[in-house]
Design a protein around this motif. Structure first.
Motif, mmCIF file in Angstrom:
data_model
loop_
_atom_site.group_PDB
_atom_site.id
_atom_site.type_symbol
_atom_site.label_atom_id
_atom_site.label_comp_id
_atom_site.label_asym_id
_atom_site.label_seq_id
_atom_site.Cartn_x
_atom_site.Cartn_y
_atom_site.Cartn_z
ATOM 1 N N UNK A 154 20.882 -37.198 -5.703
ATOM 2 C CA UNK A 154 20.725 -37.902 -7.209
ATOM 3 C C UNK A 154 19.815 -39.218 -7.413
ATOM 4 N N UNK A 155 19.523 -39.602 -5.826
ATOM 5 C CA UNK A 155 18.790 -40.816 -6.003
ATOM 6 C C UNK A 155 17.037 -40.571 -6.166
ATOM 7 N N UNK A 156 16.816 -39.333 -6.174
ATOM 8 C CA UNK A 156 15.432 -38.919 -6.510
ATOM 9 C C UNK A 156 14.878 -39.191 -7.757
ATOM 10 N N UNK A 157 13.694 -39.785 -7.703
ATOM 11 C CA UNK A 157 12.861 -39.897 -9.104
ATOM 12 C C UNK A 157 12.096 -38.663 -9.007
ATOM 13 N N UNK A 158 12.476 -38.031 -10.561
ATOM 14 C CA UNK A 158 11.532 -36.886 -10.897
ATOM 15 C C UNK A 158 10.577 -37.138 -11.671
ATOM 16 N N UNK A 159 9.366 -36.895 -11.418
ATOM 17 C CA UNK A 159 8.314 -37.084 -12.356
ATOM 18 C C UNK A 159 7.682 -35.775 -12.972
ATOM 19 N N UNK A 160 7.512 -35.700 -14.287
ATOM 20 C CA UNK A 160 6.902 -34.569 -14.790
ATOM 21 C C UNK A 160 5.441 -34.890 -14.780
ATOM 22 N N UNK A 161 4.566 -34.111 -14.195
ATOM 23 C CA UNK A 161 3.011 -34.499 -14.213
ATOM 24 C C UNK A 161 2.305 -33.283 -14.638
ATOM 25 N N UNK A 162 2.967 -31.986 -15.164
ATOM 26 C CA UNK A 162 2.174 -30.958 -15.295
ATOM 27 C C UNK A 162 2.046 -30.755 -16.975
ATOM 28 N N UNK A 163 1.344 -30.070 -17.452
ATOM 29 C CA UNK A 163 1.243 -30.000 -18.945
ATOM 30 C C UNK A 163 2.527 -29.644 -19.686
ATOM 31 N N UNK A 164 2.877 -30.271 -20.748
ATOM 32 C CA UNK A 164 4.373 -30.092 -21.102
ATOM 33 C C UNK A 164 4.328 -29.533 -22.598
ATOM 34 N N UNK A 165 4.920 -28.484 -22.869
ATOM 35 C CA UNK A 165 5.009 -28.109 -24.056
ATOM 36 C C UNK A 165 6.352 -28.467 -24.913
ATOM 37 N N UNK A 166 5.973 -28.818 -26.242
ATOM 38 C CA UNK A 166 7.179 -29.315 -27.040
ATOM 39 C C UNK A 166 8.405 -28.714 -26.965
ATOM 40 N N UNK A 167 8.514 -27.312 -26.726
ATOM 41 C CA UNK A 167 9.822 -26.644 -26.999
ATOM 42 C C UNK A 167 10.413 -26.747 -25.626
#
Length: 230
Positions: A69-82
């Motif tokens: 649970x101490x991992x920081x997750x980063x969303x780096x890919x193209x993100x769709x609104x849904x």
């Protein structure tokens, strides 16, 4: 293999920082773990890495469930609104906000869940038709619009430079986005910090650091070539 790869990446980051007269503490290494199995992530985690980047929301959610649970997750890919609803409250930073509509959806769901979501504005600095991101010309206007959204916090900019054989060919783009971030910072826009510059990947992260990157996204350099069949 992973231990050796990480050691080499760390040495490269330190060398680039030294050349640029920067402290190693100024640069965050994001281990880009897309398509990689949990076992490999655990091995990298055991070497002290706590920041991982994923391109797909579902893959990130699945890994998050079974990893520490101490991992920081980063969303780096193209993100769709849904797909935004799955990320709220579960990601340290969304790197790929490239439109006001996407920002408004992130804000709406953040407000609903009573959280403030940290984001970067993605800029297509090289104006590549195949890449996502707002244009350099529209970036300031987009940041200004997003700054008015109460449950978002603009932390800086992100870019994906062109694929090149020689990393030096991307230096100009890293300089340009660094200048753009400085220009935006000087406007002193409320709710906007330009403290983060996410740029540089396996092929060019050393040049990116020399030009001011505060986050580098390294996948192949750590994990080896990706398996696109999964």
């Amino acid at each position: 293999m992973l231990k050796e790869n990480l050691k080499q990446v760390e040495e490269n980051i330190c060398s680039a920082c030294k050349r640029a007269g920067r402290s190693r503490d100024e640069v965050t290494l994001i281990a880009v773990s897309k398509t990689k199995p949990v076992e490999m992530l655990k091995e990298v985690y055991d070497q002290g890495i706590r920041v991982f980047g994923e391109n797909k929301v579902q893959e990130m959610m699945d890994k998050q469930e079974v990893l520490p649970s101490d991992i920081q997750w980063h969303m780096i890919g193209h993100l769709q609104r849904n797909k935004v609803k799955y990320l709220i409250g579960k990601t340290a930073l969304i790197h790929s906000v490239d439109s006001l509509r996407l920002a408004e959806e992130i804000n709406r769901l953040s407000e609903k869940n009573d959280v403030v979501t940290k984001i970067l504005v993605e800029v297509n600095i090289a104006s590549e038709e195949t890449k996502f991101g707002t244009s350099r010309e529209d970036a300031v206007k987009l940041v200004e619009h997003i700054s008015r959204l109460s449950n978002l916090r603009v932390e800086g900019l992100m870019t994906i430079a062109p694929y090149v054989e020689n990393a030096e060919d991307n230096r100009q783009y890293f300089k340009e986005i660094r200048k753009l971030s400085v220009d935006i910072k000087q406007k002193n826009i409320d709710n906007v910090s330009m403290s983060t510059l996410s740029m540089g990947m396996t092929g060019d992260y050393m040049v990116a650091i020399e030009e001011g990157a505060t986050m580098v996204r390294v996948g192949t350099g750590i994990f080896g070539a990706r398996d696109y069949s999964i």
